[in-house]
Design an enzyme around this catalytic site. Structure first.
Site, PDB file in Angstrom:
ATOM      1  N   CYS A   2      18.892   7.138 -10.099  1.00 36.62           N
ATOM      2  CA  CYS A   2      19.294   8.771 -10.260  1.00 36.62           C
ATOM      3  C   CYS A   2      17.838   9.533 -10.166  1.00 36.62           C
ATOM      4  O   CYS A   2      16.772   8.699 -10.679  1.00 36.62           O
ATOM      5  CB  CYS A   2      19.895   9.094 -11.369  1.00 36.62           C
ATOM      6  SG  CYS A   2      21.583   8.332 -11.660  1.00 36.62           S
ATOM      7  N   ASN A  98      19.038   9.641 -16.217  1.00 30.16           N
ATOM      8  CA  ASN A  98      18.718   8.247 -15.552  1.00 30.16           C
ATOM      9  C   ASN A  98      18.796   6.987 -16.307  1.00 30.16           C
ATOM     10  O   ASN A  98      17.947   6.952 -17.166  1.00 30.16           O
ATOM     11  CB  ASN A  98      17.577   8.312 -14.421  1.00 30.16           C
ATOM     12  CG  ASN A  98      17.150   7.196 -13.798  1.00 30.16           C
ATOM     13  OD1 ASN A  98      18.169   6.597 -13.324  1.00 30.16           O
ATOM     14  ND2 ASN A  98      15.876   6.897 -13.572  1.00 30.16           N
ATOM     15  N   GLU A 486       1.113 -15.621  -3.082  1.00 29.79           N
ATOM     16  CA  GLU A 486       1.089 -14.518  -2.265  1.00 29.79           C
ATOM     17  C   GLU A 486      -0.168 -13.594  -2.498  1.00 29.79           C
ATOM     18  O   GLU A 486      -0.985 -13.206  -1.678  1.00 29.79           O
ATOM     19  CB  GLU A 486       2.327 -13.627  -2.397  1.00 29.79           C
ATOM     20  CG  GLU A 486       3.397 -14.102  -1.694  1.00 29.79           C
ATOM     21  CD  GLU A 486       4.632 -13.191  -2.072  1.00 29.79           C
ATOM     22  OE1 GLU A 486       5.307 -12.986  -1.016  1.00 29.79           O
ATOM     23  OE2 GLU A 486       5.122 -12.954  -3.179  1.00 29.79           O
ATOM     24  N   LYS A 602       4.968  -5.735   4.285  1.00 31.24           N
ATOM     25  CA  LYS A 602       6.249  -5.634   3.570  1.00 31.24           C
ATOM     26  C   LYS A 602       7.413  -5.960   4.317  1.00 31.24           C
ATOM     27  O   LYS A 602       8.578  -6.487   3.660  1.00 31.24           O
ATOM     28  CB  LYS A 602       6.199  -4.245   3.283  1.00 31.24           C
ATOM     29  CG  LYS A 602       7.344  -3.783   2.215  1.00 31.24           C
ATOM     30  CD  LYS A 602       7.015  -4.552   0.972  1.00 31.24           C
ATOM     31  CE  LYS A 602       8.203  -4.424  -0.033  1.00 31.24           C
ATOM     32  NZ  LYS A 602       8.076  -5.178  -1.267  1.00 31.24           N
TER      33      LYS A 602
END
Length: 607
Positions: A2, A98, A486, A602
């Site tokens: 939210c 939220n 990574e 990405k």
């Protein structure tokens, strides 16, 4: 997820709140609403569906007022309705929220017994009635908000408006971000810098447990003990076309710390908190009729699929195959008639996964996808889409996308188990209770940040690192190794702990750190034996467990990280977070490019 915003303005605020909600719409578009103060009274406009519907409503019924709050929402459960849309109000207090209020049922029963009437199916409404009840008892709005915050549990961000109070808004955060915006004779609150970028570039990022009293001429921040505190003002470079790091050094760090909030948001979209049951979107088929489930994904999402295999086979009794997408279709596997194929991708655009989906569809499989982008190609080509509520993930190394994928998969496993008759109502309720506690426990894990930063210094010079786990801990060991590879460029491998004696134990010497993931579950004693084998050969053991596990074996480790004790089912979600943090701090210490590690991207849209 939210999105929330609040403004204390010099003049009408509804148009600017609406603009802020447009910048937050990626967080949810099941419904939206705005409430303002007009001559001391709360006035409100809400609409079901996308934000444009609220815009139409405001065009038909303009909303005056120089103080207001707004919200754009993912539905917590069931069909989204205008009645369940925020802001919620009882006429005295209005709230946007939220997150999850974990103890709302207890509070609701208490307030109902006092004669208070609830108008919605949401957990948020208890905040409205708590604040209102404290004001009715004679407390000032400030003290009523403080008292309310001491009663509610969970991970949340709140903005609270009180009828008759034209010069104050209250905000609070616990596990979910909230930023204060500083204007000239105006003040603002928002979920992130994006929401406020059209209003100001001067921001205060509230810290964990903070709450704030906002007035036109200033702001007072208080910590969770209600002590006055000062938080730094930062200049934001965020525009409507970019996301900001806030007060974090890297996007990856920000996204790690967002996990309590986004896990909670994802749970909110699948769990009915009133009945403690899980409700998935309507499907054109039943998993009870499925002959087999095939899960296909790449990288980190593949490890999420391995966790799901364990969950679904054990708790739902359905056979599961898990494949790497780039290998899947070239093997030309036969696929069972009546089978279901599940594809996992953060972006929903990963080409290997998309082509695997198309192969499965050509073989007559029903297609389910778990994605973070609603308009992605994978989502469009699926029969059923299960959305994570992670929000934009900018760091290349996936963090919050992975834990929200696990969250969705956990809900899916429970649903299949229930539909197949392998999980009773009581068992479902117990797992749901454990899931709803994860945001709170995730926030607790983040408190280990300083200790993990120190621990990372001793790992940064290693050439090789081993991660060990058993059962549900095994895929998390592989994910931990991947994260370290990574972003720090250290060679790392994740192994099933029982496999060490079949070869990898030859690698162990005093220069090799060994990260052992071992919650005190039914496999703990087995893992303990493998850990002892490694320690006996000089390995530097770093032990991740709960208090019970550390009491048994902590003395054998060179370092330990204590995690909260949780149900076995949900442990992989929680144990993911410290291995992410460890990889992050090792990379920072080494000076690598954390957010954009070399040779990676990405969203991989080539084979």
């Amino acid at each position: 997820m939210c999105g929330i915003i609040g403004i204390i303005g010099k003049n009408s605020v509804s148009e600017r709140i609406y603009e802020g909600l447009k910048r937050l719409e990626y967080r949810g578009y099941d419904s939206a609403g705005i409430a303002t103060l007009v001559n001391g009274h709360i006035d409100r406009r809400r609409a079901e569906g996308k934000l444009v519907n609220l815009g139409i409503r405001l065009g038909e019924q303009p909303l005056a007022g120089d103080v207001g709050i707004g919200h754009t929402r993912w539905a917590t459960h069931g069909v989204p309705t205008e009645n369940n849309a925020h802001p919620h109000t009882d006429g005295k207090v209005a709230v946007v929220h939220n997150g999850i209020i974990e103890n709302f049922q207890i509070l609701k029963a208490e307030l109902t017994a006092k004669g208070r009437t609830f108008a919605t199916d949401t957990d948020t409404e208890v905040v409205v009635h708590l604040v209102s009840d404290f004001i009715d008892q004679g407390k000032s709005p400030r003290d009523a908000v403080a008292a309310t915050l001491h009663r509610i549990e969970g991970a949340f961000a709140l903005v609270i408006m009180v009828a008759g109070e034209h010069d104050v808004l209250f905000g609070a955060r616990r596990g979910t971000p909230l930023a204060v915006g500083l204007g000239e004779g105006e003040m603002y609150l928002g979920s992130d810098a994006m929401a406020l970028s059209h209003l100001t570039n001067k921001l205060i990022y509230l810290e964990e447990g903070d709450w704030v009293e906002l007035r036109r001429d200033g702001v007072q921040v208080r910590d969770e003990r209600d002590n006055d505190v000062t938080r730094a003002t930062k200049l934001s470079a965020v525009s409507g076309a970019m996301m900001g790091k806030g007060n974090y050094n890297h996007f990856m760090q920000k996204e790690i710390f967002e996990q309590p909030a986004v896990i909670g948001d994802t749970l909110h979209s699948f769990i009915n908190p009133a009945t403690r049951t899980i409700k998935l979107p309507d499907m054109p088929f039943s998993f009870a009729d499925a002959s087999r489930l095939t899960i296909v994904a790449c990288g980190t999402s593949f490890y999420a699929g391995l966790v799901a295999k364990h969950w679904i086979e054990r708790y739902a009794g359905l056979g599961v195959d898990v494949d790497v997408a780039s290998e899947f279709r070239y093997r030309r596997p036969p696929m069972a008639q009546g089978g279901v194929a599940l594809f996992i991708s953060q972006s929903g655009e990963t080409l290997d996964t998309l082509e695997a989906l198309r192969y499965a569809k050509s073989k007559g499989q029903k297609i389910v996808s778990i994605v973070n982008v609603t308009e992605s190609t994978i989502a469009r080509e699926s029969d059923v889409v299960l959305l994570t509520c992670a929000g934009p993930e900018i760091g290349v190394a996936s963090t919050k996308a992975f834990t929200t994928q696990l969250t969705v998969l956990a809900c899916l496993a429970v649903t299949i188990g229930r539909d197949n008759g392998t999980l009773s109502k009581d068992e479902e309720s117990a797992i749901v209770n454990a899931l709803t506690e994860i945001p709170k426990h995730a926030a607790e894990v983040l408190h280990h940040d300083d200790a993990i930063r120190e621990l990372a210094i001793n790992i940064a010079d290693a050439r090789d690192v081993l991660f060990l786990g058993r059962g549900l801990g095994y895929p998390i060991a592989m994910e931990g190794a991947l994260k370290l590879k990574e972003i720090s460029y250290i060679h790392a491998e994740g192994y099933a702990a029982g496999e060490m004696k079949h070869g990898p134990i030859a690698l162990i010497d005093q220069s090799v750190p060994i990260i052992v993931i071992a919650p005190s579950d039914e496999l703990f004693e087995k893992t303990a034996s493998n850990m002892q084998e490694a320690a006996a050969r000089g390995g530097r053991v770093i032990f991740l467990s709960d208090a019970e596990g550390l009491a048994k074996l902590g003395d054998m480790a060179s370092a330990t990280i204590e995690l909260p004790k949780v149900a076995d089912f949900v442990a992989p979600i929680l144990y993911t977070i410290p291995v992410q943090m460890l990889a992050y701090h090792v990379a920072v210490h080494k000076g690598t490019d954390v957010d954009q590690p070399r040779n990676l991207a990405k969203s991989v849209t080539v084979e």
